[in-house]
Design a protein around this motif. Structure first.
Motif, PDB file in Angstrom:
ATOM      1  N   ALA A 245       0.807  -1.265   0.070  1.00 37.66           N
ATOM      2  CA  ALA A 245       0.159  -0.053  -0.116  1.00 37.66           C
ATOM      3  C   ALA A 245       0.925   1.285   0.150  1.00 37.66           C
ATOM      4  O   ALA A 245       0.692   2.313  -0.623  1.00 37.66           O
ATOM      5  N   ARG A 246       2.014   1.216   0.908  1.00 37.54           N
ATOM      6  CA  ARG A 246       2.948   2.606   0.724  1.00 37.54           C
ATOM      7  C   ARG A 246       3.286   2.744  -0.649  1.00 37.54           C
ATOM      8  O   ARG A 246       3.355   3.643  -1.048  1.00 37.54           O
ATOM      9  N   ASP A 247       4.187   1.400  -1.171  1.00 31.17           N
ATOM     10  CA  ASP A 247       4.467   1.697  -2.559  1.00 31.17           C
ATOM     11  C   ASP A 247       3.462   2.129  -3.603  1.00 31.17           C
ATOM     12  O   ASP A 247       3.650   2.982  -4.564  1.00 31.17           O
ATOM     13  N   ASP A 248       1.961   1.517  -3.388  1.00 29.41           N
ATOM     14  CA  ASP A 248       1.064   2.270  -4.297  1.00 29.41           C
ATOM     15  C   ASP A 248       0.724   3.708  -4.239  1.00 29.41           C
ATOM     16  O   ASP A 248       0.537   4.299  -5.181  1.00 29.41           O
ATOM     17  N   ALA A 249       0.793   3.893  -2.893  1.00 26.52           N
ATOM     18  CA  ALA A 249       0.492   5.551  -2.607  1.00 26.52           C
ATOM     19  C   ALA A 249       1.800   6.232  -3.314  1.00 26.52           C
ATOM     20  O   ALA A 249       1.435   7.344  -3.874  1.00 26.52           O
ATOM     21  N   LEU A 250       3.100   5.791  -3.148  1.00 24.70           N
ATOM     22  CA  LEU A 250       4.132   6.521  -3.842  1.00 24.70           C
ATOM     23  C   LEU A 250       4.070   6.642  -5.066  1.00 24.70           C
ATOM     24  O   LEU A 250       4.022   7.955  -5.727  1.00 24.70           O
ATOM     25  N   ARG A 251       3.655   5.452  -5.880  1.00 25.84           N
ATOM     26  CA  ARG A 251       3.315   5.512  -7.360  1.00 25.84           C
ATOM     27  C   ARG A 251       2.050   6.610  -7.756  1.00 25.84           C
ATOM     28  O   ARG A 251       2.316   7.112  -8.866  1.00 25.84           O
ATOM     29  N   ALA A 252       1.366   6.734  -6.900  1.00 31.18           N
ATOM     30  CA  ALA A 252       0.247   7.673  -7.168  1.00 31.18           C
ATOM     31  C   ALA A 252       0.643   9.034  -7.232  1.00 31.18           C
ATOM     32  O   ALA A 252       0.099   9.959  -8.113  1.00 31.18           O
ATOM     33  N   HIS A 253       1.960   9.566  -6.693  1.00 26.89           N
ATOM     34  CA  HIS A 253       2.409  10.821  -6.814  1.00 26.89           C
ATOM     35  C   HIS A 253       3.300  10.832  -8.102  1.00 26.89           C
ATOM     36  O   HIS A 253       4.649  10.758  -7.966  1.00 26.89           O
ATOM     37  N   ARG A 254       2.663  10.664  -9.249  1.00 28.43           N
ATOM     38  CA  ARG A 254       3.315  10.341 -10.739  1.00 28.43           C
ATOM     39  C   ARG A 254       4.278  11.411 -11.154  1.00 28.43           C
ATOM     40  O   ARG A 254       5.192  10.896 -11.829  1.00 28.43           O
ATOM     41  N   THR A 255       4.346  12.662 -10.485  1.00 24.54           N
ATOM     42  CA  THR A 255       5.214  13.543 -11.147  1.00 24.54           C
ATOM     43  C   THR A 255       6.264  13.517 -10.285  1.00 24.54           C
ATOM     44  O   THR A 255       7.532  13.835 -10.699  1.00 24.54           O
ATOM     45  N   GLN A 256       6.364  13.258  -9.016  1.00 23.01           N
ATOM     46  CA  GLN A 256       7.186  13.102  -8.279  1.00 23.01           C
ATOM     47  C   GLN A 256       8.220  11.823  -7.898  1.00 23.01           C
ATOM     48  O   GLN A 256       9.302  11.789  -7.442  1.00 23.01           O
ATOM     49  N   ILE A 257       7.569  10.633  -8.297  1.00 16.36           N
ATOM     50  CA  ILE A 257       8.260   9.458  -7.852  1.00 16.36           C
ATOM     51  C   ILE A 257       8.486   8.521  -9.153  1.00 16.36           C
ATOM     52  O   ILE A 257       7.530   8.202  -9.966  1.00 16.36           O
ATOM     53  N   GLY A 261      12.655   3.676  -9.530  1.00 20.41           N
ATOM     54  CA  GLY A 261      13.662   4.508  -8.678  1.00 20.41           C
ATOM     55  C   GLY A 261      14.047   3.838  -7.604  1.00 20.41           C
ATOM     56  O   GLY A 261      13.611   2.888  -6.883  1.00 20.41           O
ATOM     57  N   PHE A 262      14.659   4.706  -6.899  1.00 12.99           N
ATOM     58  CA  PHE A 262      15.246   4.435  -5.191  1.00 12.99           C
ATOM     59  C   PHE A 262      14.239   3.815  -4.402  1.00 12.99           C
ATOM     60  O   PHE A 262      14.579   2.933  -4.071  1.00 12.99           O
ATOM     61  N   PHE A 263      13.238   4.335  -4.331  1.00 12.40           N
ATOM     62  CA  PHE A 263      12.064   3.753  -3.359  1.00 12.40           C
ATOM     63  C   PHE A 263      11.794   2.480  -3.359  1.00 12.40           C
ATOM     64  O   PHE A 263      11.453   1.741  -2.648  1.00 12.40           O
ATOM     65  N   PHE A 264      11.882   1.968  -4.788  1.00 10.87           N
ATOM     66  CA  PHE A 264      11.164   0.649  -4.912  1.00 10.87           C
ATOM     67  C   PHE A 264      12.788  -0.385  -5.345  1.00 10.87           C
ATOM     68  O   PHE A 264      12.436  -1.416  -5.986  1.00 10.87           O
ATOM     69  N   ALA A 265      13.688  -0.142  -4.907  1.00 14.06           N
ATOM     70  CA  ALA A 265      15.100  -0.978  -5.084  1.00 14.06           C
ATOM     71  C   ALA A 265      14.712  -2.348  -4.333  1.00 14.06           C
ATOM     72  O   ALA A 265      15.397  -3.489  -4.624  1.00 14.06           O
ATOM     73  N   VAL A 266      14.348  -2.235  -3.251  1.00 11.62           N
ATOM     74  CA  VAL A 266      13.959  -3.718  -2.231  1.00 11.62           C
ATOM     75  C   VAL A 266      12.598  -3.899  -2.427  1.00 11.62           C
ATOM     76  O   VAL A 266      11.726  -3.043  -2.227  1.00 11.62           O
ATOM     77  N   SER A 267      12.394  -5.235  -2.744  1.00  9.33           N
ATOM     78  CA  SER A 267      11.071  -5.761  -2.649  1.00  9.33           C
ATOM     79  C   SER A 267      10.528  -5.840  -1.427  1.00  9.33           C
ATOM     80  O   SER A 267      11.076  -5.691  -0.321  1.00  9.33           O
ATOM     81  N   PRO A 268       9.065  -5.428  -1.547  1.00  3.45           N
ATOM     82  CA  PRO A 268       8.305  -5.542   0.019  1.00  3.45           C
ATOM     83  C   PRO A 268       8.462  -6.922   0.761  1.00  3.45           C
ATOM     84  O   PRO A 268       8.576  -7.055   1.939  1.00  3.45           O
ATOM     85  N   GLU A 269       8.885  -7.939  -0.033  1.00  2.00           N
ATOM     86  CA  GLU A 269       8.729  -9.472   0.575  1.00  2.00           C
ATOM     87  C   GLU A 269      10.364  -9.280   1.366  1.00  2.00           C
ATOM     88  O   GLU A 269      10.361  -9.675   2.454  1.00  2.00           O
ATOM     89  N   LEU A 270      11.373  -8.722   0.853  1.00  2.00           N
ATOM     90  CA  LEU A 270      12.720  -8.759   1.288  1.00  2.00           C
ATOM     91  C   LEU A 270      12.661  -7.763   2.385  1.00  2.00           C
ATOM     92  O   LEU A 270      13.266  -8.100   3.588  1.00  2.00           O
ATOM     93  N   GLN A 271      11.969  -6.623   2.307  1.00  2.00           N
ATOM     94  CA  GLN A 271      11.918  -5.968   3.592  1.00  2.00           C
ATOM     95  C   GLN A 271      11.323  -6.217   4.490  1.00  2.00           C
ATOM     96  O   GLN A 271      11.403  -6.133   5.743  1.00  2.00           O
ATOM     97  N   ARG A 272      10.246  -7.207   4.362  1.00  3.54           N
ATOM     98  CA  ARG A 272       9.349  -7.694   5.546  1.00  3.54           C
ATOM     99  C   ARG A 272      10.175  -8.678   6.243  1.00  3.54           C
ATOM    100  O   ARG A 272      10.237  -8.885   7.437  1.00  3.54           O
ATOM    101  N   THR A 273      11.265  -9.388   5.444  1.00  6.37           N
ATOM    102  CA  THR A 273      12.163 -10.334   6.202  1.00  6.37           C
ATOM    103  C   THR A 273      13.217  -9.571   6.819  1.00  6.37           C
ATOM    104  O   THR A 273      13.641  -9.969   8.055  1.00  6.37           O
ATOM    105  N   VAL A 274      13.522  -8.359   6.229  1.00  7.30           N
ATOM    106  CA  VAL A 274      15.006  -7.793   6.909  1.00  7.30           C
ATOM    107  C   VAL A 274      14.324  -6.630   8.023  1.00  7.30           C
ATOM    108  O   VAL A 274      14.956  -6.577   9.064  1.00  7.30           O
TER     109      VAL A 274
END
Length: 301
Positions: A245-257, A261-274
């Motif tokens: 949901a966080r990543d989808d909200a970021l993508r909603a800011h289409r002019t800025q994100i 790019g950088f914010f999506f370099a790590v998959s949500p699955e890996l982030q949940r583990t780490v």
């Protein structure tokens, strides 16, 4: 000052952000998690984002932001709020822009960062007294990073937290309400980036964080290491189920994100583990608090 108590059982959270898109890059999964659990969550956006540059290559030729950046970002903000399941209010100030150059140019007349503190804070005090949040989230003294609007957002959040419950301050803006807790966001904490960096390397993947970590760890010419951050994490909210949901909200800011790019370099699955948390510093509490915490409403529930 003691915390105000409401007669209803509804918990309320208010996050104060400088620009549309800041709410989606800082604390978004926390807000989505609490909203899904029935907490009334609101974002106060200080500025219109009108001086933001287009950061997404796919949007460079889009006519709407070129003609009306503030209008485009208003639509993006509405989409992001819908993704997160939260409310949002504009405080009505004009984006200050990020000055660049040496020497730095003056900020534009009338912008948010140049407002007198009481004038800049008054709309937020009115909102706090109307919405009656138990918890306020904001940036630290550096604004998370030293953008003039982020630093001003910090100042008005602290001022509103301290003043909204005092009937003698900001008269005529509603019945006093004293929030229970004030937190600073630590979305860009070195500890988190370090953990994600090493997890990527262990997985044989390229890390986008190497340069940032090197800057944090670099010693000066005399061998002094960087100082310990001014604020340490006191509270970790387990919200990994809401990273998408966080990543989808970021993508909603289409002019800025940039979706690549950088914010999506790590998959949500890996982030949940780490690192399945979002990190905060409890700055002020008007209710008994035991640290460390796992809940922004600890001591209030």
């Amino acid at each position: 000052m003691t915390a105000s108590r409401s007669s209803d059982q509804q918990l309320r959270l208010l996050a104060v952000h400088a620009h549309p898109d800041d709410e989606s890059s800082k604390g978004a999964a926390t807000m989505a998690m609490y909203a899904a659990a029935g907490v009334d969550v609101m974002v106060a956006t200080c500025t219109d984002g009108s001086r933001g540059d287009i950061q997404n290559p796919a949007m460079e030729d889009a006519p709407h932001p070129k003609r009306d950046m503030a209008g485009a970002r208003r639509l993006e903000m509405a989409n992001a709020a819908a993704v997160l399941g939260i409310k949002q209010r504009w405080l009505g100030f004009v984006d200050s822009g990020l000055p660049e150059g040496d020497p730095l140019p003056s900020l534009p007349a009338g912008c948010f960062a140049l407002q007198p503190l009481e004038r800049a804070t008054a709309p937020l005090v009115r909102l706090v007294r109307n919405f009656k949040p138990h918890v306020i989230l904001s940036y630290d003294e550096n604004g998370g990073y030293p953008h003039p609007d982020h630093i001003m957002a910090h100042k008005v959040a602290v001022e509103a937290f301290e003043a909204a419950g005092d009937a003698d301050r900001y008269p005529g803006l509603g019945e006093p309400w004293a929030p229970s807790k004030l937190y600073y966001d630590r979305a860009f904490s070195p500890e988190r980036f370090r953990a994600l960096h090493f997890a990527l390397e262990e997985a044989g993947l390229q890390s986008p964080y190497a340069e940032r970590l090197a800057a944090w760890l670099e010693a000066d010419a005399e061998g002094h290491t960087p100082p310990v951050p001014a604020h340490q994490t006191t509270t970790q909210v387990d919200c990994g189920d809401f990273f998408e949901a966080r990543d989808d909200a970021l993508r909603a800011h289409r002019t800025q994100i940039d979706p690549l790019g950088f914010f999506f370099a790590v998959s949500p699955e890996l982030q949940r583990t780490v690192w399945p948390w979002e990190d905060y510093t409890l700055v002020t509490s008007r209710v008994p608090s035991e640290l460390p915490e796992k809940d922004l409403f600890a001591g209030i529930r």
